[in-house]
Enzyme design. Structure first.
Site, PDB file in Angstrom:
ATOM      1  N   SER A 250       0.387  12.493  42.730  1.00  0.00           N
ATOM      2  CA  SER A 250      -0.458  12.251  43.906  1.00  0.00           C
ATOM      3  C   SER A 250      -1.676  12.101  43.647  1.00  0.00           C
ATOM      4  O   SER A 250      -2.173  12.145  42.379  1.00  0.00           O
ATOM      5  CB  SER A 250      -0.044  13.738  44.482  1.00  0.00           C
ATOM      6  N   LYS A 251      -2.345  12.018  44.667  1.00  0.00           N
ATOM      7  CA  LYS A 251      -3.754  11.851  44.531  1.00  0.00           C
ATOM      8  C   LYS A 251      -4.742  12.683  43.794  1.00  0.00           C
ATOM      9  O   LYS A 251      -5.580  12.207  42.955  1.00  0.00           O
ATOM     10  CB  LYS A 251      -4.546  11.817  45.899  1.00  0.00           C
TER      11      LYS A 251
END
Length: 499
Positions: A250-251
RNA sequence: GUCCCCAUCGUCCAGAGGCCUAGGACGUGGCCCUUUCAAGGCCAAAACGCGGGUUCGAAUCCCGCUGGGGACGCCA
Protein backbone atom coordinates in the site's frame (compact mmCIF):
# COMPACT_ATOMS: atom_id res chain seq x y z
CA UNK A 1 -8.77 -20.68 -24.33
CA UNK A 2 -10.27 -17.36 -23.34
CA UNK A 3 -9.06 -15.44 -20.32
CA UNK A 4 -9.88 -12.00 -19.01
CA UNK A 5 -8.57 -9.16 -16.94
CA UNK A 6 -11.36 -7.28 -15.23
CA UNK A 7 -10.27 -4.17 -13.34
CA UNK A 8 -12.67 -1.76 -11.71
CA UNK A 9 -11.89 1.81 -12.72
CA UNK A 10 -11.62 3.25 -9.25
CA UNK A 11 -8.00 4.34 -9.23
CA UNK A 12 -4.59 3.68 -10.66
CA UNK A 13 -3.51 0.26 -11.89
CA UNK A 14 -1.84 -1.35 -8.87
CA UNK A 15 1.23 -3.50 -9.49
CA UNK A 16 -0.61 -6.43 -7.91
CA UNK A 17 -3.33 -6.07 -10.51
CA UNK A 18 -0.75 -5.54 -13.19
CA UNK A 19 0.70 -8.89 -12.19
CA UNK A 20 -2.73 -10.49 -12.50
CA UNK A 21 -3.06 -8.92 -15.93
CA UNK A 22 0.41 -10.19 -16.83
CA UNK A 23 -0.30 -13.76 -15.76
CA UNK A 24 -3.50 -13.73 -17.79
CA UNK A 25 -1.57 -12.35 -20.73
CA UNK A 26 1.21 -14.93 -20.39
CA UNK A 27 -1.34 -17.70 -20.24
CA UNK A 28 -3.25 -16.46 -23.28
CA UNK A 29 -0.15 -15.72 -25.35
CA UNK A 30 1.56 -18.92 -24.39
CA UNK A 31 -1.44 -21.03 -25.35
CA UNK A 32 -2.64 -19.06 -28.34
CA UNK A 33 -5.74 -17.97 -26.45
CA UNK A 34 -7.58 -14.66 -26.34
CA UNK A 35 -7.39 -12.03 -23.61
CA UNK A 36 -10.48 -10.01 -22.85
CA UNK A 37 -10.39 -6.69 -21.04
CA UNK A 38 -13.57 -6.00 -19.15
CA UNK A 39 -14.31 -2.91 -17.10
CA UNK A 40 -16.16 -3.63 -13.87
CA UNK A 41 -17.78 -0.30 -13.26
CA UNK A 42 -21.00 -1.24 -11.51
CA UNK A 43 -20.06 0.93 -8.54
CA UNK A 44 -21.12 4.24 -10.03
CA UNK A 45 -19.95 6.15 -6.98
CA UNK A 46 -16.33 5.18 -7.31
CA UNK A 47 -15.89 4.39 -10.99
CA UNK A 48 -14.53 7.09 -13.26
CA UNK A 49 -13.69 7.37 -16.93
CA UNK A 50 -10.35 8.92 -15.97
CA UNK A 51 -9.43 5.79 -14.06
CA UNK A 52 -10.49 3.58 -16.92
CA UNK A 53 -8.38 5.55 -19.36
CA UNK A 54 -5.46 5.50 -16.95
CA UNK A 55 -5.66 1.74 -16.57
CA UNK A 56 -5.80 1.20 -20.33
CA UNK A 57 -2.87 3.56 -20.77
CA UNK A 58 -0.82 1.70 -18.16
CA UNK A 59 -1.61 -1.68 -19.69
CA UNK A 60 -0.61 -0.43 -23.13
CA UNK A 61 2.57 1.04 -21.72
CA UNK A 62 3.41 -2.34 -20.28
CA UNK A 63 2.75 -3.89 -23.66
CA UNK A 64 -0.04 -6.12 -22.39
CA UNK A 65 -2.30 -6.22 -25.40
CA UNK A 66 -5.85 -7.54 -25.40
CA UNK A 67 -8.03 -9.00 -28.09
CA UNK A 68 -11.42 -7.77 -26.95
CA UNK A 69 -12.25 -4.81 -24.79
CA UNK A 70 -14.09 -1.51 -24.50
CA UNK A 71 -11.68 0.23 -26.87
CA UNK A 72 -11.21 -2.48 -29.50
CA UNK A 73 -14.66 -4.05 -29.33
CA UNK A 74 -15.30 -7.72 -30.00
CA UNK A 75 -18.08 -10.16 -30.67
CA UNK A 76 -19.14 -10.57 -27.07
CA UNK A 77 -19.35 -6.98 -25.93
CA UNK A 78 -20.13 -4.53 -24.64
CA UNK A 79 -17.11 -4.73 -22.36
CA UNK A 80 -18.19 -2.30 -19.68
CA UNK A 81 -20.54 -3.68 -17.09
CA UNK A 82 -22.37 -0.39 -16.95
CA UNK A 83 -23.43 -1.05 -20.55
CA UNK A 84 -24.72 -4.55 -19.80
CA UNK A 85 -27.28 -3.78 -17.11
CA UNK A 86 -30.17 -5.19 -19.15
CA UNK A 87 -28.41 -8.55 -19.31
CA UNK A 88 -28.04 -8.82 -15.55
CA UNK A 89 -31.62 -7.74 -15.03
CA UNK A 90 -32.96 -10.27 -17.46
CA UNK A 91 -31.00 -13.16 -15.93
CA UNK A 92 -32.08 -12.05 -12.48
CA UNK A 93 -35.71 -12.11 -13.63
CA UNK A 94 -35.13 -15.63 -14.89
CA UNK A 95 -33.77 -16.76 -11.52
CA UNK A 96 -36.64 -15.03 -9.76
CA UNK A 97 -39.17 -16.81 -11.93
CA UNK A 98 -37.48 -20.15 -11.31
CA UNK A 99 -37.50 -19.58 -7.56
CA UNK A 100 -33.68 -19.57 -7.50
CA UNK A 101 -33.69 -15.99 -6.31
CA UNK A 102 -35.95 -13.91 -4.13
CA UNK A 103 -36.68 -10.34 -3.18
CA UNK A 104 -35.08 -9.08 -0.01
CA UNK A 105 -36.55 -6.11 1.83
CA UNK A 106 -34.14 -6.09 4.73
CA UNK A 107 -32.71 -2.70 5.56
CA UNK A 108 -28.99 -1.99 5.94
CA UNK A 109 -29.42 -1.25 9.63
CA UNK A 110 -31.18 -4.56 10.11
CA UNK A 111 -28.47 -6.44 8.21
CA UNK A 112 -25.67 -4.75 10.12
CA UNK A 113 -27.30 -5.59 13.43
CA UNK A 114 -27.71 -9.22 12.40
CA UNK A 115 -24.11 -9.47 11.32
CA UNK A 116 -22.82 -8.05 14.56
CA UNK A 117 -25.06 -10.32 16.61
CA UNK A 118 -23.82 -13.35 14.66
CA UNK A 119 -20.16 -12.54 15.34
CA UNK A 120 -20.85 -11.96 19.02
CA UNK A 121 -22.61 -15.30 19.29
CA UNK A 122 -19.81 -17.06 17.45
CA UNK A 123 -21.86 -17.85 14.39
CA UNK A 124 -20.67 -17.19 10.85
CA UNK A 125 -21.59 -13.67 9.79
CA UNK A 126 -24.04 -14.51 7.02
CA UNK A 127 -27.38 -13.31 5.80
CA UNK A 128 -29.98 -14.69 8.20
CA UNK A 129 -32.47 -15.55 5.45
CA UNK A 130 -35.23 -13.31 6.76
CA UNK A 131 -36.83 -12.75 3.35
CA UNK A 132 -36.20 -16.23 2.05
CA UNK A 133 -39.67 -17.47 2.77
CA UNK A 134 -41.63 -14.46 1.66
CA UNK A 135 -44.26 -15.53 -0.87
CA UNK A 136 -44.19 -13.84 -4.23
CA UNK A 137 -47.61 -12.35 -3.45
CA UNK A 138 -46.21 -10.74 -0.32
CA UNK A 139 -43.18 -9.52 -2.19
CA UNK A 140 -45.15 -8.04 -5.06
CA UNK A 141 -47.50 -6.36 -2.64
CA UNK A 142 -44.59 -4.65 -0.93
CA UNK A 143 -43.10 -3.61 -4.24
CA UNK A 144 -46.49 -2.20 -5.23
CA UNK A 145 -46.40 -0.36 -1.92
CA UNK A 146 -43.25 1.44 -3.09
CA UNK A 147 -40.43 -0.62 -1.53
CA UNK A 148 -37.31 -1.18 -3.63
CA UNK A 149 -36.05 -4.63 -2.70
CA UNK A 150 -32.71 -6.16 -3.56
CA UNK A 151 -32.67 -9.58 -5.20
CA UNK A 152 -30.84 -12.39 -3.47
CA UNK A 153 -29.67 -15.66 -4.89
CA UNK A 154 -30.99 -18.70 -3.04
CA UNK A 155 -27.93 -20.82 -2.23
CA UNK A 156 -28.98 -24.47 -2.08
CA UNK A 157 -28.23 -25.60 1.44
CA UNK A 158 -26.43 -28.51 2.98
CA UNK A 159 -23.99 -29.56 0.31
CA UNK A 160 -20.33 -29.16 -0.42
CA UNK A 161 -19.03 -27.00 -3.22
CA UNK A 162 -15.68 -28.20 -4.47
CA UNK A 163 -13.64 -26.70 -7.24
CA UNK A 164 -10.23 -27.49 -8.57
CA UNK A 165 -8.06 -24.43 -8.42
CA UNK A 166 -5.36 -24.56 -11.08
CA UNK A 167 -2.75 -23.24 -8.71
CA UNK A 168 -3.95 -24.66 -5.39
CA UNK A 169 -5.73 -27.89 -6.11
CA UNK A 170 -9.11 -28.83 -4.67
CA UNK A 171 -10.79 -26.20 -2.53
CA UNK A 172 -13.91 -27.15 -0.59
CA UNK A 173 -16.57 -24.99 1.00
CA UNK A 174 -19.75 -26.02 2.73
CA UNK A 175 -22.86 -24.27 1.38
CA UNK A 176 -23.87 -23.33 4.92
CA UNK A 177 -21.01 -20.90 5.24
CA UNK A 178 -22.23 -18.99 2.19
CA UNK A 179 -25.05 -16.58 2.87
CA UNK A 180 -27.52 -15.83 0.08
CA UNK A 181 -25.69 -13.17 -1.90
CA UNK A 182 -27.37 -10.07 -3.28
CA UNK A 183 -27.37 -10.26 -7.06
CA UNK A 184 -29.32 -7.11 -7.85
CA UNK A 185 -29.27 -4.06 -5.61
CA UNK A 186 -32.34 -2.02 -4.76
CA UNK A 187 -31.46 0.26 -7.69
CA UNK A 188 -31.45 -2.77 -10.03
CA UNK A 189 -27.71 -2.59 -10.70
CA UNK A 190 -25.93 -5.93 -10.35
CA UNK A 191 -23.69 -6.90 -7.47
CA UNK A 192 -20.17 -8.04 -8.28
CA UNK A 193 -20.59 -11.80 -7.88
CA UNK A 194 -23.56 -11.87 -10.21
CA UNK A 195 -22.19 -9.58 -12.91
CA UNK A 196 -18.97 -11.58 -13.01
CA UNK A 197 -20.78 -14.85 -13.52
CA UNK A 198 -23.02 -13.52 -16.27
CA UNK A 199 -20.11 -11.83 -18.03
CA UNK A 200 -17.64 -14.67 -17.79
CA UNK A 201 -20.30 -17.07 -19.05
CA UNK A 202 -21.51 -14.85 -21.88
CA UNK A 203 -17.99 -13.88 -22.88
CA UNK A 204 -17.12 -17.57 -23.00
CA UNK A 205 -14.24 -17.18 -20.57
CA UNK A 206 -12.59 -20.57 -20.05
CA UNK A 207 -10.02 -19.68 -17.37
CA UNK A 208 -10.54 -17.18 -14.60
CA UNK A 209 -7.15 -16.07 -13.27
CA UNK A 210 -7.54 -13.54 -10.48
CA UNK A 211 -6.34 -12.58 -7.01
CA UNK A 212 -6.56 -14.81 -4.00
CA UNK A 213 -8.97 -12.37 -2.39
CA UNK A 214 -11.62 -13.84 -4.70
CA UNK A 215 -11.21 -17.40 -3.56
CA UNK A 216 -14.12 -17.22 -1.16
CA UNK A 217 -16.32 -15.69 -3.85
CA UNK A 218 -15.77 -18.69 -6.05
CA UNK A 219 -18.26 -21.09 -4.41
CA UNK A 220 -21.01 -18.43 -4.61
CA UNK A 221 -20.23 -17.96 -8.25
CA UNK A 222 -20.19 -21.67 -8.95
CA UNK A 223 -23.68 -22.17 -7.53
CA UNK A 224 -24.87 -19.35 -9.74
CA UNK A 225 -23.28 -20.87 -12.83
CA UNK A 226 -25.17 -24.04 -12.04
CA UNK A 227 -28.50 -22.31 -11.44
CA UNK A 228 -28.15 -20.45 -14.73
CA UNK A 229 -27.25 -23.57 -16.65
CA UNK A 230 -23.72 -22.39 -17.46
CA UNK A 231 -20.60 -24.49 -17.17
CA UNK A 232 -18.18 -22.89 -14.71
CA UNK A 233 -14.73 -21.97 -16.07
CA UNK A 234 -11.47 -23.22 -14.61
CA UNK A 235 -10.26 -21.06 -11.74
CA UNK A 236 -6.77 -20.04 -10.74
CA UNK A 237 -6.17 -17.81 -7.73
CA UNK A 238 -2.93 -15.87 -7.51
CA UNK A 239 -1.36 -15.07 -4.16
CA UNK A 240 -1.24 -11.48 -2.99
CA UNK A 241 1.58 -8.98 -3.41
CA UNK A 242 2.80 -7.71 -0.05
CA UNK A 243 4.92 -4.88 1.25
CA UNK A 244 8.17 -5.40 3.20
CA UNK A 245 6.20 -5.72 6.46
CA UNK A 246 4.07 -8.49 4.94
CA UNK A 247 0.94 -6.43 4.85
CA UNK A 248 -0.72 -5.84 1.48
CA UNK A 249 1.35 -3.48 -0.63
CA UNK A 250 0.00 0.00 0.00
CA UNK A 251 0.88 3.67 -0.25
CA UNK A 252 2.83 3.74 2.97
CA UNK A 253 5.31 1.29 1.41
CA UNK A 254 6.03 3.79 -1.36
CA UNK A 255 5.11 3.37 -4.98
CA UNK A 256 2.23 0.97 -5.65
CA UNK A 257 0.87 1.85 -9.05
CA UNK A 258 2.26 1.14 -12.47
CA UNK A 259 2.11 4.87 -13.18
CA UNK A 260 4.34 5.60 -10.20
CA UNK A 261 6.93 3.05 -11.25
CA UNK A 262 6.88 4.45 -14.76
CA UNK A 263 7.41 7.93 -13.32
CA UNK A 264 10.38 6.71 -11.33
CA UNK A 265 11.94 5.60 -14.56
CA UNK A 266 11.47 1.87 -14.70
CA UNK A 267 11.21 0.40 -18.17
CA UNK A 268 8.05 -1.54 -18.97
CA UNK A 269 9.94 -4.68 -19.93
CA UNK A 270 11.75 -4.54 -16.59
CA UNK A 271 8.60 -4.16 -14.54
CA UNK A 272 6.99 -6.98 -16.48
CA UNK A 273 9.95 -9.30 -16.12
CA UNK A 274 10.18 -8.53 -12.41
CA UNK A 275 6.47 -9.09 -11.87
CA UNK A 276 6.67 -12.42 -13.68
CA UNK A 277 9.33 -13.49 -11.19
CA UNK A 278 7.07 -12.70 -8.27
CA UNK A 279 5.26 -15.97 -7.75
CA UNK A 280 6.64 -17.85 -10.69
CA UNK A 281 9.94 -19.00 -12.10
CA UNK A 282 10.73 -19.36 -15.79
CA UNK A 283 13.17 -22.15 -14.98
CA UNK A 284 16.11 -22.89 -12.77
CA UNK A 285 18.86 -20.27 -12.92
CA UNK A 286 17.10 -18.06 -15.42
CA UNK A 287 15.37 -14.87 -14.54
CA UNK A 288 15.94 -12.26 -17.19
CA UNK A 289 14.04 -13.30 -20.27
CA UNK A 290 12.10 -11.44 -22.95
CA UNK A 291 8.36 -11.40 -22.49
CA UNK A 292 7.69 -13.72 -25.41
CA UNK A 293 10.01 -16.30 -23.96
CA UNK A 294 8.27 -15.94 -20.60
CA UNK A 295 4.94 -16.58 -22.32
CA UNK A 296 6.35 -19.60 -24.07
CA UNK A 297 7.44 -21.10 -20.74
CA UNK A 298 4.49 -20.03 -18.63
CA UNK A 299 2.54 -22.75 -16.87
CA UNK A 300 -0.27 -21.65 -14.58
CA UNK A 301 0.07 -24.87 -12.60
CA UNK A 302 3.63 -23.86 -11.72
CA UNK A 303 2.65 -20.59 -10.10
CA UNK A 304 3.54 -20.34 -6.41
CA UNK A 305 0.96 -20.66 -3.64
CA UNK A 306 2.25 -18.15 -1.16
CA UNK A 307 2.14 -14.38 -1.09
CA UNK A 308 5.19 -12.47 -2.28
CA UNK A 309 6.93 -9.38 -0.97
CA UNK A 310 7.49 -6.71 -3.58
CA UNK A 311 11.20 -5.90 -3.61
CA UNK A 312 12.07 -2.65 -5.33
CA UNK A 313 15.80 -3.39 -5.04
CA UNK A 314 15.40 -6.40 -7.22
CA UNK A 315 13.21 -4.47 -9.62
CA UNK A 316 16.04 -1.95 -9.84
CA UNK A 317 18.48 -4.72 -10.69
CA UNK A 318 16.19 -6.01 -13.44
CA UNK A 319 15.82 -2.45 -14.69
CA UNK A 320 19.60 -1.94 -14.85
CA UNK A 321 19.77 -4.98 -17.06
CA UNK A 322 17.16 -3.67 -19.48
CA UNK A 323 18.63 -0.17 -19.43
CA UNK A 324 21.89 -1.65 -20.69
CA UNK A 325 20.09 -3.73 -23.30
CA UNK A 326 17.96 -0.88 -24.62
CA UNK A 327 18.68 1.16 -27.74
CA UNK A 328 20.44 4.39 -26.66
CA UNK A 329 18.17 6.41 -28.93
CA UNK A 330 15.12 5.12 -27.11
CA UNK A 331 16.58 5.87 -23.70
CA UNK A 332 17.68 9.30 -24.86
CA UNK A 333 14.15 10.13 -25.88
CA UNK A 334 12.68 8.72 -22.68
CA UNK A 335 15.15 10.68 -20.58
CA UNK A 336 14.15 14.11 -21.91
CA UNK A 337 11.19 14.62 -19.53
CA UNK A 338 13.43 13.72 -16.61
CA UNK A 339 16.00 16.31 -17.69
CA UNK A 340 13.23 18.86 -18.02
CA UNK A 341 11.84 18.17 -14.58
CA UNK A 342 15.36 18.49 -13.17
CA UNK A 343 15.47 22.01 -14.55
CA UNK A 344 17.40 21.42 -17.77
CA UNK A 345 15.80 23.47 -20.49
CA UNK A 346 15.69 21.36 -23.57
CA UNK A 347 13.56 20.45 -26.53
CA UNK A 348 16.00 18.45 -28.61
CA UNK A 349 15.62 18.09 -32.34
CA UNK A 350 16.95 15.07 -34.23
CA UNK A 351 20.56 16.21 -33.85
CA UNK A 352 20.08 16.94 -30.19
CA UNK A 353 18.62 13.49 -29.63
CA UNK A 354 21.40 11.90 -31.59
CA UNK A 355 23.94 13.60 -29.38
CA UNK A 356 22.03 12.63 -26.26
CA UNK A 357 21.90 9.05 -27.48
CA UNK A 358 25.64 9.06 -28.09
CA UNK A 359 26.21 10.11 -24.49
CA UNK A 360 23.59 7.79 -23.06
CA UNK A 361 25.88 4.84 -22.46
CA UNK A 362 27.64 6.96 -19.82
CA UNK A 363 24.42 6.90 -17.82
CA UNK A 364 22.85 3.59 -18.70
CA UNK A 365 25.94 1.66 -17.67
CA UNK A 366 25.69 2.85 -14.12
CA UNK A 367 22.21 3.97 -13.23
CA UNK A 368 19.11 2.16 -11.87
CA UNK A 369 16.35 4.23 -13.38
CA UNK A 370 15.65 6.88 -16.01
CA UNK A 371 15.05 9.41 -13.26
CA UNK A 372 18.72 9.17 -12.26
CA UNK A 373 20.05 9.94 -15.73
CA UNK A 374 20.05 13.75 -15.50
CA UNK A 375 22.11 13.70 -12.32
CA UNK A 376 24.56 11.29 -13.91
CA UNK A 377 24.92 13.49 -17.00
CA UNK A 378 24.74 16.81 -15.24
CA UNK A 379 28.45 17.49 -15.77
CA UNK A 380 27.87 17.37 -19.49
CA UNK A 381 25.62 20.42 -19.52
CA UNK A 382 26.63 22.23 -16.40
CA UNK A 383 30.01 23.76 -15.74
CA UNK A 384 30.94 26.56 -13.35
CA UNK A 385 34.55 26.97 -12.30
CA UNK A 386 33.79 29.48 -9.56
CA UNK A 387 31.18 27.23 -8.08
CA UNK A 388 33.57 24.29 -8.23
CA UNK A 389 36.19 26.17 -6.27
CA UNK A 390 33.59 27.19 -3.74
CA UNK A 391 33.50 23.55 -2.69
CA UNK A 392 35.95 23.35 0.23
CA UNK A 393 37.13 19.88 -0.78
CA UNK A 394 37.93 21.01 -4.31
CA UNK A 395 39.60 24.17 -3.11
CA UNK A 396 41.59 22.19 -0.59
CA UNK A 397 42.82 19.81 -3.26
CA UNK A 398 43.78 22.72 -5.51
CA UNK A 399 45.76 24.36 -2.73
CA UNK A 400 48.63 22.00 -3.45
CA UNK A 401 51.19 22.79 -6.08
CA UNK A 402 51.11 19.54 -8.06
CA UNK A 403 47.45 19.68 -9.08
CA UNK A 404 47.87 23.28 -10.08
CA UNK A 405 50.65 22.29 -12.44
CA UNK A 406 48.38 19.62 -13.95
CA UNK A 407 45.55 22.06 -14.44
CA UNK A 408 47.73 24.71 -16.01
CA UNK A 409 49.34 22.19 -18.32
CA UNK A 410 45.87 21.01 -19.24
CA UNK A 411 44.67 24.51 -20.07
CA UNK A 412 47.75 25.15 -22.14
CA UNK A 413 47.45 21.89 -24.03
CA UNK A 414 43.78 22.38 -24.73
CA UNK A 415 44.17 25.98 -25.82
CA UNK A 416 45.72 24.83 -29.06
CA UNK A 417 44.18 21.38 -29.40
CA UNK A 418 41.13 20.69 -31.52
CA UNK A 419 38.03 19.15 -29.94
CA UNK A 420 38.86 16.04 -27.99
CA UNK A 421 37.83 12.59 -28.96
CA UNK A 422 38.88 9.64 -26.87
CA UNK A 423 42.30 9.25 -28.50
CA UNK A 424 43.17 12.94 -28.41
CA UNK A 425 42.15 13.12 -24.76
CA UNK A 426 44.46 10.21 -24.01
CA UNK A 427 47.35 11.80 -25.78
CA UNK A 428 46.76 15.10 -24.00
CA UNK A 429 46.81 13.18 -20.71
CA UNK A 430 50.07 11.54 -21.77
CA UNK A 431 51.53 14.90 -22.60
CA UNK A 432 50.66 16.28 -19.17
CA UNK A 433 51.97 13.16 -17.54
CA UNK A 434 55.31 13.65 -19.29
CA UNK A 435 55.36 17.33 -18.44
CA UNK A 436 54.47 17.03 -14.76
CA UNK A 437 55.80 13.61 -13.93
CA UNK A 438 52.49 12.82 -12.27
CA UNK A 439 50.33 9.82 -12.97
CA UNK A 440 47.28 7.94 -11.81
CA UNK A 441 45.01 9.69 -9.42
CA UNK A 442 47.49 12.55 -9.04
CA UNK A 443 47.15 13.22 -12.71
CA UNK A 444 43.56 12.44 -13.49
CA UNK A 445 41.82 13.82 -10.47
CA UNK A 446 42.85 17.42 -11.10
CA UNK A 447 41.88 16.95 -14.73
CA UNK A 448 38.48 15.71 -13.64
CA UNK A 449 37.98 18.61 -11.30
CA UNK A 450 39.05 21.16 -13.88
CA UNK A 451 36.91 19.74 -16.66
CA UNK A 452 33.80 18.80 -14.72
CA UNK A 453 33.95 20.99 -11.64
CA UNK A 454 33.30 17.94 -9.53
CA UNK A 455 35.38 15.44 -7.63
CA UNK A 456 33.42 12.45 -8.86
CA UNK A 457 31.48 11.30 -11.87
CA UNK A 458 31.50 9.12 -14.98
CA UNK A 459 34.64 7.87 -16.68
CA UNK A 460 36.57 10.73 -18.25
CA UNK A 461 37.30 8.59 -21.29
CA UNK A 462 33.62 8.69 -22.07
CA UNK A 463 32.66 12.01 -20.61
CA UNK A 464 35.39 14.19 -22.15
CA UNK A 465 34.65 13.23 -25.77
CA UNK A 466 30.95 13.69 -25.09
CA UNK A 467 31.56 17.19 -23.72
CA UNK A 468 33.48 18.21 -26.80
CA UNK A 469 30.93 16.67 -29.15
CA UNK A 470 28.30 18.62 -27.26
CA UNK A 471 30.30 21.82 -27.61
CA UNK A 472 30.00 21.56 -31.39
CA UNK A 473 26.23 21.37 -31.26
CA UNK A 474 24.33 24.28 -32.82
CA UNK A 475 21.73 26.06 -30.71
CA UNK A 476 19.07 24.59 -32.97
CA UNK A 477 19.76 21.18 -31.48
CA UNK A 478 17.55 22.23 -28.61
CA UNK A 479 19.91 21.30 -25.81
CA UNK A 480 21.49 23.42 -23.10
CA UNK A 481 24.76 24.90 -24.28
CA UNK A 482 27.71 22.63 -23.63
CA UNK A 483 30.91 24.42 -22.75
CA UNK A 484 33.88 22.69 -24.36
CA UNK A 485 36.87 21.26 -22.54
CA UNK A 486 39.35 23.93 -23.55
CA UNK A 487 36.99 26.70 -22.41
CA UNK A 488 36.41 24.82 -19.16
CA UNK A 489 40.11 24.38 -18.49
CA UNK A 490 40.80 28.04 -19.25
CA UNK A 491 37.97 29.18 -17.01
CA UNK A 492 39.18 26.95 -14.23
CA UNK A 493 42.70 28.35 -14.37
CA UNK A 494 41.38 31.91 -14.36
CA UNK A 495 39.14 31.15 -11.38
CA UNK A 496 42.04 29.52 -9.61
CA UNK A 497 44.15 32.61 -10.21
CA UNK A 498 41.52 34.77 -8.55
CA UNK A 499 41.63 32.71 -5.38
C1' G B 1 -15.88 -15.17 15.96
C1' U B 2 -16.75 -18.46 11.41
C1' C B 3 -14.82 -20.25 6.84
C1' C B 4 -10.82 -20.51 3.28
C1' C B 5 -5.69 -20.13 1.72
C1' C B 6 -0.46 -20.19 2.80
C1' A B 7 4.52 -21.64 5.29
C1' U B 8 12.68 -23.23 2.03
C1' C B 9 18.27 -17.91 3.28
C1' G B 10 16.31 -10.74 5.20
C1' U B 11 13.56 -10.93 0.04
C1' C B 12 12.08 -13.58 -4.73
C1' C B 13 12.50 -18.39 -6.69
C1' A B 14 14.63 -23.95 -7.53
C1' G B 15 13.55 -28.40 -5.06
C1' A B 16 7.34 -33.17 -7.69
C1' G B 17 10.41 -39.18 -1.25
C1' G B 18 16.79 -40.96 -2.07
C1' C B 19 20.35 -36.76 -6.99
C1' C B 20 20.34 -31.97 -0.66
C1' U B 21 26.71 -31.47 2.59
C1' A B 22 19.45 -27.76 0.27
C1' G B 23 20.79 -24.70 -5.63
C1' G B 24 20.18 -19.71 -8.14
C1' A B 25 18.98 -14.42 -7.95
C1' C B 26 18.32 -9.60 -5.24
C1' G B 27 20.21 -7.42 -1.04
C1' U B 28 24.43 -7.59 2.64
C1' G B 29 29.93 -8.19 3.72
C1' G B 30 34.83 -8.84 1.67
C1' C B 31 38.19 -8.86 -2.39
C1' C B 32 39.33 -7.47 -7.52
C1' C B 33 39.03 -4.00 -11.59
C1' U B 34 39.66 1.34 -11.63
C1' U B 35 42.03 8.39 -12.17
C1' U B 36 36.85 9.39 -8.76
C1' C B 37 31.54 7.97 -7.93
C1' A B 38 28.87 4.32 -9.89
C1' A B 39 28.63 -0.02 -12.84
C1' G B 40 31.03 -4.78 -13.49
C1' G B 41 33.73 -9.49 -11.88
C1' C B 42 34.94 -12.99 -7.95
C1' C B 43 34.31 -14.93 -3.01
C1' A B 44 31.57 -15.33 1.61
C1' A B 45 27.78 -15.35 5.37
C1' A B 46 22.64 -16.57 5.22
C1' A B 47 16.86 -20.91 5.18
C1' C B 48 13.64 -26.18 5.09
C1' G B 49 8.53 -22.52 11.68
C1' C B 50 7.42 -26.44 15.74
C1' G B 51 5.62 -31.37 17.17
C1' G B 52 3.90 -35.96 15.83
C1' G B 53 3.24 -39.74 12.24
C1' U B 54 3.92 -42.73 7.19
C1' U B 55 8.48 -44.82 4.99
C1' C B 56 14.47 -48.48 4.73
C1' G B 57 14.69 -43.10 3.71
C1' A B 58 11.08 -36.74 4.14
C1' A B 59 12.35 -29.82 2.67
C1' U B 60 9.17 -33.03 -0.27
C1' C B 61 3.33 -37.28 1.87
C1' C B 62 -0.44 -37.16 6.32
C1' C B 63 -2.18 -34.97 11.10
C1' G B 64 -1.86 -31.28 14.83
C1' C B 65 0.15 -26.69 16.62
C1' U B 66 2.07 -21.98 15.78
C1' G B 67 2.52 -17.99 12.68
C1' G B 68 0.94 -15.09 8.40
C1' G B 69 -2.80 -13.71 4.82
C1' G B 70 -7.76 -13.51 2.77
C1' A B 71 -13.14 -13.59 2.96
C1' C B 72 -17.57 -13.02 5.72
C1' G B 73 -21.01 -5.58 2.11
C1' C B 74 -27.21 -3.69 -1.74
C1' C B 75 -17.39 -2.64 -2.63
C1' A B 76 -15.02 -5.09 -6.34
Amino acid sequence: MRVRFAPSPTGRLHVGNARTALFNWLLARGQGGALILRIEDTDVERSTRESEEGILRDLRWLGLTWDEGPDVGGARGPYRQSERLHLYQSYAAELLAAGRAYYCFCTMTQLDAERQAAVVEGRPALYAGTCRRLSSEQAHARIAGGERPAVRFRVPDDHDIVFRDLVRGDVRFHADVIGDPVILRGDRTPAYNFAVVIDDALMAVTHVVRGEDHISNTPRQIVMYEALGFTPPAFAHLAMVLGPDHSPLSKRHGATSVAEFRARGYLPEALLNYLALLGWSPGADQELLPIDELARRFLIERVGHSAGVFDEEKLAWVNRHYLKMAEPARIAELSVPYFQSEGFEMAPDAHGLEFLASAMVIATSSVDRLAQIPARLRQLFHYDAEQALADPRVLDEMQAEAPQRVVRALATALATASRLDRERFRSVAQEIKAQTGLKGKQLFHPIRVALTGTAEGPELDLLVPAIDRGAELPASAGLPRVEGCSERAAAFVRALGRR
